[in-house]
Write an enzyme that holds these catalytic residues in place. Structure first.
Site, PDB file in Angstrom:
ATOM      1  N   HIS A 124      45.374  44.490  36.894  1.00  0.00           N
ATOM      2  CA  HIS A 124      46.046  43.181  37.039  1.00  0.00           C
ATOM      3  C   HIS A 124      46.520  42.610  35.700  1.00  0.00           C
ATOM      4  O   HIS A 124      47.309  41.657  35.683  1.00  0.00           O
ATOM      5  CB  HIS A 124      45.116  42.171  37.705  1.00  0.00           C
ATOM      6  CG  HIS A 124      44.806  42.472  39.127  1.00  0.00           C
ATOM      7  ND1 HIS A 124      45.779  42.736  40.063  1.00  0.00           N
ATOM      8  CD2 HIS A 124      43.612  42.548  39.789  1.00  0.00           C
ATOM      9  CE1 HIS A 124      45.209  42.975  41.236  1.00  0.00           C
ATOM     10  NE2 HIS A 124      43.902  42.877  41.088  1.00  0.00           N
ATOM     11  N   HIS A 163      44.077  45.912  46.061  1.00  0.00           N
ATOM     12  CA  HIS A 163      44.977  44.920  45.486  1.00  0.00           C
ATOM     13  C   HIS A 163      46.116  45.607  44.738  1.00  0.00           C
ATOM     14  O   HIS A 163      45.906  46.639  44.109  1.00  0.00           O
ATOM     15  CB  HIS A 163      44.225  44.017  44.495  1.00  0.00           C
ATOM     16  CG  HIS A 163      43.052  43.311  45.080  1.00  0.00           C
ATOM     17  ND1 HIS A 163      41.757  43.819  44.982  1.00  0.00           N
ATOM     18  CD2 HIS A 163      42.960  42.150  45.761  1.00  0.00           C
ATOM     19  CE1 HIS A 163      40.926  42.982  45.584  1.00  0.00           C
ATOM     20  NE2 HIS A 163      41.632  41.957  46.062  1.00  0.00           N
ATOM     21  N   ASP A 248      37.822  49.199  46.737  1.00  0.00           N
ATOM     22  CA  ASP A 248      37.725  48.004  47.571  1.00  0.00           C
ATOM     23  C   ASP A 248      38.586  48.071  48.823  1.00  0.00           C
ATOM     24  O   ASP A 248      38.632  47.114  49.594  1.00  0.00           O
ATOM     25  CB  ASP A 248      38.039  46.738  46.767  1.00  0.00           C
ATOM     26  CG  ASP A 248      39.212  46.894  45.828  1.00  0.00           C
ATOM     27  OD1 ASP A 248      39.898  47.924  45.890  1.00  0.00           O
ATOM     28  OD2 ASP A 248      39.433  45.977  45.011  1.00  0.00           O
TER      29      ASP A 248
END
Length: 312
Positions: A124, A163, A248
């Site tokens: 990120h 993500h 995840d």
């Protein structure tokens, strides 16, 4: 041989009470891997630290200095989710350095592939902003290092964290020498990763986003993954494969989750290796991103490692 890169410095990155990205992720994983006897089969090595110059191939000097100064002055939040403790800057340099250590070992043919068991995670972190638990973008720094050190001009980054890796995408959005391929839950944090986001300028077509709904089933996920790998990644003819290996997307992950079982990460890993074997002599370096189920993250990592170790 598969090499695992790890150092206890990663445990010193203290994110505070009740933060999902905490040292127990690695402590539990190492204890489990040792009890399962896979740890003993790996070539376990310590990383070097990335230099400030190597990090600055991706991140601005002001961003690097902000993290260093925050650590030196006792720590603090960069955003509500992203914390710097007194030892976080050092840990982040060693997290990025783990991939550089692994790359050198692979390129020198001292190992077949490698997994970097690191924290803080990285995908990120944009070239100007640390966010989403991430300080420096470990995989982006690794790709820049491969380009500069080894004069390789076709690198693929595969990101199966649940993500979207907005920071990795931002770094290479106009770069045709790096193919970024992400499968992720959408809409979801950080809000990027729509299928229309395909690159810019000379990099147009070299970003592949596959946004997935929350109820995507494993067999569908794996089919899409294999199709994209065969049609888009293999045709790119990568000379090196990097993996942002988040766990995840596992069905029981407490803060995200899709529907994958732990064993599905073995399938993803082996298929990625098969492409790497066909294109670039099996050169694969993987690094830990997300994955927050403290009991089952170790099982997901074990499946990933078994996929790296096994004969294809």
């Amino acid at each position: 041989m598969t090499t695992l890169i790890y150092d206890d410095v990663y445990l010193k990155h203290d994110t505070g009470a009740n933060h999902p990205e905490n040292a127990a992720r690695l402590i539990n994983t190492i204890e489990y891997l040792r009890s399962a006897n896979i740890w003993q089969t790996l070539d376990v090595k310590k990383p070097r630290a990335a230099t400030k110059e190597e990090v600055s191939a991706v991140h601005t000097i002001s961003q690097i200095e902000q993290i260093a100064e925050t650590a030196e002055t006792g720590g603090g939040h960069l955003d509500p989710d992203t914390y710097v403790s007194p030892d976080s800057y050092e840990a982040a340099l060693y997290a990025s350095g783990a991939l550089l250590t692994a790359i050198d070992l692979v390129m020198d043919k001292k190992t077949g592939n490698a997994f970097c068991l690191v924290r803080p995670p990285g995908h990120h972190a944009t070239p100007t902003r640390s966010m989403g638990f991430c300080l420096f973008n470990n995989v982006a720094i690794a790709a820049k290092y491969i380009q500069s050190r080894y004069n390789i001009d076709r690198i693929v980054i595969i990101d199966w964290d649940v993500h979207h890796g907005n920071g990795t995408q931002d770094t290479f959005y106009d770069d045709p020498s790096v193919l970024y391929f992400s499968m992720h839950k959408y809409p979801f944090y950080p809000g990027t990763g729509g299928k229309e986001e395909t690159g810019r300028g000379s990099g147009s077509g070299f970003t592949i986003n596959v946004p997935l709904s929350y109820n995507t089933q494993p067999q569908e996920y794996i089919k899409i993954f294999k199709d994209m790998m065969k049609k888009r990644v293999k045709s790119f003819k990568p000379q090196f494969v990097l993996i942002s290996s988040g766990f995840d997307a596992y069905r029981l992950d407490p803060i995200s989750g899709l529907s994958l079982e732990a064993s599905d990460f073995n399938t993803l890993t082996k298929f990625t290796r098969s492409i790497a074997n066909d294109c670039c002599e099996g050169r694969v370096v993987s690094c830990l991103e997300g994955g927050y189920h403290l009991l089952d993250l170790p099982k997901c990592v074990e499946e990933h490692l078994n996929g790296l170790v096994c004969d294809i």
